[in-house]
Design an enzyme around this catalytic site. Structure first.
Site, short mmCIF file in Angstrom:
data_model
loop_
_atom_site.label_atom_id
_atom_site.label_comp_id
_atom_site.label_asym_id
_atom_site.label_seq_id
_atom_site.Cartn_x
_atom_site.Cartn_y
_atom_site.Cartn_z
N LYS A 33 0.84 -1.20 0.00
CA LYS A 33 0.00 0.00 0.00
C LYS A 33 0.88 1.25 0.00
O LYS A 33 2.09 1.18 0.19
CB LYS A 33 -0.93 -0.01 1.22
CG LYS A 33 -0.21 0.00 2.56
CD LYS A 33 -1.18 -0.08 3.72
CE LYS A 33 -0.43 -0.08 5.05
NZ LYS A 33 -1.35 -0.08 6.20
N ARG A 128 -10.31 -0.08 14.69
CA ARG A 128 -9.97 0.68 13.51
C ARG A 128 -10.80 0.20 12.32
O ARG A 128 -11.65 0.91 11.83
CB ARG A 128 -8.47 0.57 13.22
CG ARG A 128 -7.98 1.56 12.17
CD ARG A 128 -6.48 1.53 12.00
NE ARG A 128 -6.00 0.27 11.44
CZ ARG A 128 -4.76 0.10 10.99
NH1 ARG A 128 -3.88 1.09 11.07
NH2 ARG A 128 -4.39 -1.06 10.48
N TYR A 242 17.26 30.04 8.67
CA TYR A 242 16.19 30.84 9.28
C TYR A 242 16.37 30.95 10.79
O TYR A 242 16.72 29.98 11.48
CB TYR A 242 14.84 30.20 9.00
CG TYR A 242 14.33 30.39 7.59
CD1 TYR A 242 14.03 31.66 7.10
CD2 TYR A 242 14.13 29.30 6.75
CE1 TYR A 242 13.55 31.84 5.81
CE2 TYR A 242 13.66 29.46 5.45
CZ TYR A 242 13.38 30.73 4.99
OH TYR A 242 12.91 30.90 3.71
#
Length: 344
Positions: A33, A128, A242
């Site tokens: 997946k 789930r 930064y």
């Protein structure tokens, strides 16, 4: 090139599958997946099929459709999310197998595709996906005569071998499937290491195939090299990046490399992570920005053309620890800008 290169070692991938397969006496499937955990489901699945994998799992029907195009007829492609509304034609035309998660999905499937294969997913405590005990008890007499191809559940804490949830879920799975002759599956990668009681008829490794924990002896599959855009001298007391978060404590040589959080290199990694020139660690300086990272290369004595961030020395799980996450997120977040190369 001005973008990073992700190299996928398909030999390591198939070696990992074979090693996990050798730990059991049952069938070993493969979970591909999320585009093969970010590494390219088509190439990953074809390599695993050539190694002997005959059953694959994906999250959604759309993933399964793409995978069928890559694999052709023959291999079984199971869909964790089941038979969703609007999926019927793809499931039928491409010979896909949904893992049904509810009474609604069961009714949708047997009404639309009465002779088409399906599996059953049970909820043994993870809350789930899957049918809870009461729901399954009401449906079992309807489902079993339809000859499901697989009945499965999923462990919530398999990467913690001593967690009591493992034994609780095993007990629940055994109770919910008592007397069933249908092939059974409970374990993904972590469950394989819990022992034979958890293996049943099929295991479904995912992250372990790709070099991630809890498969500690997995071969590294993914390697990322990042080109150096520019190298500069930074004087003592000057800052980099930064927010002036890094101040040079000495005169330094700083490389700027072409990757950042837009490429899945999570901003929080910075203070705890290095890049590598060969086996030599080079610390990140300043904040990881969207497209660039500063790296201290003062000690190298040369200006490299590229630096490595994902290596045998610094695995996906090292990066995950540095970011306060898990290896799964690192793998599946690797950016679309990477140039992908496959080795075998």
């Amino acid at each position: 090139m001005a973008t990073a290169t992700l190299t996928i070692d398909l030999t390591a991938l198939t070696n990992n599958w074979r090693a996990l397969d050798a730990m059991t006496e049952c069938e070993t499937a493969a979970v591909v997946k999320a585009d093969g955990y970010g590494l390219g489901a088509d190439r990953v699945a074809r390599s695993l099929a050539n190694a002997g994998a005959r059953t694959f799992f994906v999250a959604a029907t759309e993933e399964a459709a793409s995978l069928r195009q890559a694999l052709g007829p023959g291999p079984v492609i199971n869909i964790f999310s089941g038979h969703m509304s609007g999926d019927t034609d793809m499931i039928s035309d491409l010979h896909l197998t949904p893992m049904l998660n509810s009474i609604d999905q069961m009714l949708r499937h047997v009404e639309a595709l009465p002779d088409h294969p399906f599996g059953i997913q049970l909820d043994t405590g993870m809350n789930r996906l899957g049918m809870e005990p009461g729901e399954w008890a009401a449906l079992r007499e309807l489902a079993e005569p339809q000859n499901p191809t697989l009945v499965m559940s999923h462990l919530a804490c398999a990467d913690e071998p001593d967690h009591p949830m493992n034994a609780h879920q095993l007990e629940s799975f055994l109770a919910m499937t008592e007397g069933m002759s249908t092939p059974k599956s409970l374990s993904a990668t972590g469950g394989i290491f819990l022992g034979k009681d958890y293996h049943f008829d099929m295991t479904r490794p995912g992250v372990g195939l790709y070099g991630g924990l809890p498969f500690e002896k997995a071969e590294p599959v993914a390697h990322v090299s990042i080109p150096v855009i520019q190298v500069r001298d930074v004087a003592q007391n000057e800052s980099v990046g930064y927010g002036n978060t890094w101040i040079a404590e000495r005169d330094s040589r700083i490389a700027t490399v072409a990757a950042g959080y837009a490429d899945g290199l999570i901003r929080a990694m910075g203070p705890n992570m290095n890049l590598f020139h060969g086996s030599t660690a080079c610390p990140i300086v300043g904040r990881i920005s969207m497209d660039m990272i500063g790296v201290d290369i003062t000690h190298l004595g040369e200006d490299p053309h590229e630096l490595d961030i994902l290596t045998e020395d610094q695995t996906v799980d090292h990066l995950a620890d540095a970011a306060g996450t898990i290896g799964y997120e690192i793998l599946t977040s690797m950016g679309a800008r990477y140039q992908r190369r496959y080795s075998s």
